[in-house]
Structure formats: C-alpha cells, structure tokens
Design a protein around this motif. Structure first.
Motif, PDB file in Angstrom:
ATOM      1  N   SER A  57      -5.921   4.669   5.411  1.00  0.00           N
ATOM      2  CA  SER A  57      -6.478   4.795   4.070  1.00  0.00           C
ATOM      3  C   SER A  57      -5.887   6.015   3.380  1.00  0.00           C
ATOM      4  CB  SER A  57      -7.990   4.940   4.159  1.00  0.00           C
ATOM      5  OG  SER A  57      -8.529   5.262   2.902  1.00  0.00           O
ATOM      6  N   ARG A  58      -5.527   5.851   2.103  1.00  0.00           N
ATOM      7  CA  ARG A  58      -5.016   7.000   1.347  1.00  0.00           C
ATOM      8  C   ARG A  58      -6.156   7.886   0.857  1.00  0.00           C
ATOM      9  NH1 ARG A  58      -1.234   3.984  -2.749  1.00  0.00           N
ATOM     10  NH2 ARG A  58      -1.842   2.116  -1.655  1.00  0.00           N
ATOM     11  N   THR A  59      -7.307   7.295   0.621  1.00  0.00           N
ATOM     12  CA  THR A  59      -8.441   8.060   0.114  1.00  0.00           C
ATOM     13  C   THR A  59      -9.086   8.896   1.212  1.00  0.00           C
ATOM     14  OG1 THR A  59      -8.850   6.284  -1.463  1.00  0.00           O
ATOM     15  CG2 THR A  59     -10.613   7.887  -1.124  1.00  0.00           C
ATOM     16  N   PHE A  60      -9.349   8.257   2.355  1.00  0.00           N
ATOM     17  CA  PHE A  60      -9.955   8.957   3.490  1.00  0.00           C
ATOM     18  C   PHE A  60      -8.858   9.241   4.494  1.00  0.00           C
ATOM     19  CE2 PHE A  60     -13.150   6.050   1.740  1.00  0.00           C
ATOM     20  CZ  PHE A  60     -14.092   6.980   1.327  1.00  0.00           C
ATOM     21  N   LYS A  61      -8.320  10.416   4.460  1.00  0.00           N
ATOM     22  CA  LYS A  61      -7.167  10.780   5.288  1.00  0.00           C
ATOM     23  C   LYS A  61      -7.463  10.616   6.777  1.00  0.00           C
ATOM     24  CE  LYS A  61      -4.880  12.031   1.681  1.00  0.00           C
ATOM     25  NZ  LYS A  61      -4.059  11.070   1.058  1.00  0.00           N
ATOM     26  N   ARG A  62      -6.486  10.085   7.488  1.00  0.00           N
ATOM     27  CA  ARG A  62      -6.517   9.886   8.950  1.00  0.00           C
ATOM     28  C   ARG A  62      -7.671   8.986   9.394  1.00  0.00           C
ATOM     29  NH1 ARG A  62      -6.242  16.048  10.328  1.00  0.00           N
ATOM     30  NH2 ARG A  62      -7.821  15.822   8.778  1.00  0.00           N
ATOM     31  N   GLN A  63      -8.112   8.094   8.534  1.00  0.00           N
ATOM     32  CA  GLN A  63      -9.176   7.166   8.890  1.00  0.00           C
ATOM     33  C   GLN A  63      -8.661   5.738   8.808  1.00  0.00           C
ATOM     34  OE1 GLN A  63     -12.231   7.959  10.004  1.00  0.00           O
ATOM     35  NE2 GLN A  63     -11.666  10.098   9.869  1.00  0.00           N
ATOM     36  N   ASN A  64      -9.210   4.883   9.614  1.00  0.00           N
ATOM     37  CA  ASN A  64      -8.869   3.473   9.627  1.00  0.00           C
ATOM     38  C   ASN A  64      -9.760   2.760   8.616  1.00  0.00           C
ATOM     39  OD1 ASN A  64      -8.332   0.814  10.194  1.00  0.00           O
ATOM     40  ND2 ASN A  64      -8.662   0.987  12.382  1.00  0.00           N
ATOM     41  N   LEU A  65      -9.155   2.137   7.613  1.00  0.00           N
ATOM     42  CA  LEU A  65      -9.921   1.506   6.552  1.00  0.00           C
ATOM     43  C   LEU A  65     -10.756   0.340   7.069  1.00  0.00           C
ATOM     44  CD1 LEU A  65     -10.418   1.791   3.549  1.00  0.00           C
ATOM     45  CD2 LEU A  65      -8.548   0.193   3.148  1.00  0.00           C
ATOM     46  N   TYR A  66     -10.201  -0.444   7.998  1.00  0.00           N
ATOM     47  CA  TYR A  66     -10.950  -1.564   8.577  1.00  0.00           C
ATOM     48  C   TYR A  66     -12.167  -1.066   9.349  1.00  0.00           C
ATOM     49  CZ  TYR A  66      -7.000  -4.644   7.514  1.00  0.00           C
ATOM     50  OH  TYR A  66      -6.036  -5.361   6.888  1.00  0.00           O
ATOM     51  N   LEU A  67     -11.975   0.010  10.112  1.00  0.00           N
ATOM     52  CA  LEU A  67     -13.089   0.569  10.874  1.00  0.00           C
ATOM     53  C   LEU A  67     -14.171   1.100   9.942  1.00  0.00           C
ATOM     54  CD1 LEU A  67     -14.270   1.402  13.643  1.00  0.00           C
ATOM     55  CD2 LEU A  67     -13.083   3.571  13.354  1.00  0.00           C
ATOM     56  N   LEU A  68     -13.765   1.782   8.885  1.00  0.00           N
ATOM     57  CA  LEU A  68     -14.753   2.312   7.942  1.00  0.00           C
ATOM     58  C   LEU A  68     -15.543   1.195   7.279  1.00  0.00           C
ATOM     59  CD1 LEU A  68     -12.731   5.178   6.211  1.00  0.00           C
ATOM     60  CD2 LEU A  68     -14.588   5.401   7.859  1.00  0.00           C
ATOM     61  N   SER A  69     -14.885   0.097   6.930  1.00  0.00           N
ATOM     62  CA  SER A  69     -15.605  -1.002   6.279  1.00  0.00           C
ATOM     63  C   SER A  69     -16.579  -1.676   7.244  1.00  0.00           C
ATOM     64  CB  SER A  69     -14.623  -2.019   5.696  1.00  0.00           C
ATOM     65  OG  SER A  69     -13.907  -2.659   6.722  1.00  0.00           O
TER      66      SER A  69
END
Length: 79
Positions: A57-69
């Motif tokens: 994710s560009r917004t949440f640095k070093r985070q997996n966008l799929y995991l966050l969702s």
C-alpha cells in the motif's frame, strides 16, 4: 496457490458461526459471546499468520493492503 489455506480459515469461521447461530445455544448472552469469540479468534489468527498475498500500500507504508482489508472487515464484525 501459495495461500490456499486462507480459504479454509474462512470456511472454518463460517462453520463455527453457523453452529453458534443454530438452536444449540438458546441463551442470547451465551450466543453473543460465542459469536464474538469466533470472530476474535479469526482476527487473531489472520493477524498472527498473515496468510494473504503481499500487495503493498502506498498510503500505509510497509503494510499489506489485502491483509488490512481482511482485518478491517473482521474487526467491524466485532463491533
């Protein structure tokens, strides 16, 4: 697929929620507690194992966008 076991997490969660939603648990407080516990265990399991394919994710640095969702969706069910 390298992450095929993630689908089994959802299937077990759904099976437990269906089992808790049937007439096995007649008391509403116990019923709510059981569903909360199943959802909490799912959130902890996803957070601990991080079973999803990496999509940065560009917004949440070093985070997996799929995991966050997935975590956000599971946390919303707790509320």
């Amino acid at each position: 697929p390298a992450m095929a076991h993630f689908e089994s997490f959802h299937m077990v969660r759904k099976a437990l929620l269906i089992a808790a939603s049937t007439s096995i648990i007649p008391n509403p407080i116990t019923h709510s507690t059981a569903i909360f516990a199943v959802n909490l265990l799912f959130v902890l399991l996803v957070w601990r194992t991080k079973p999803l394919i990496r999509f940065p994710s560009r917004t949440f640095k070093r985070q997996n966008l799929y995991l966050l969702s997935e975590l956000l969706g599971a946390i919303v069910t707790l509320l």
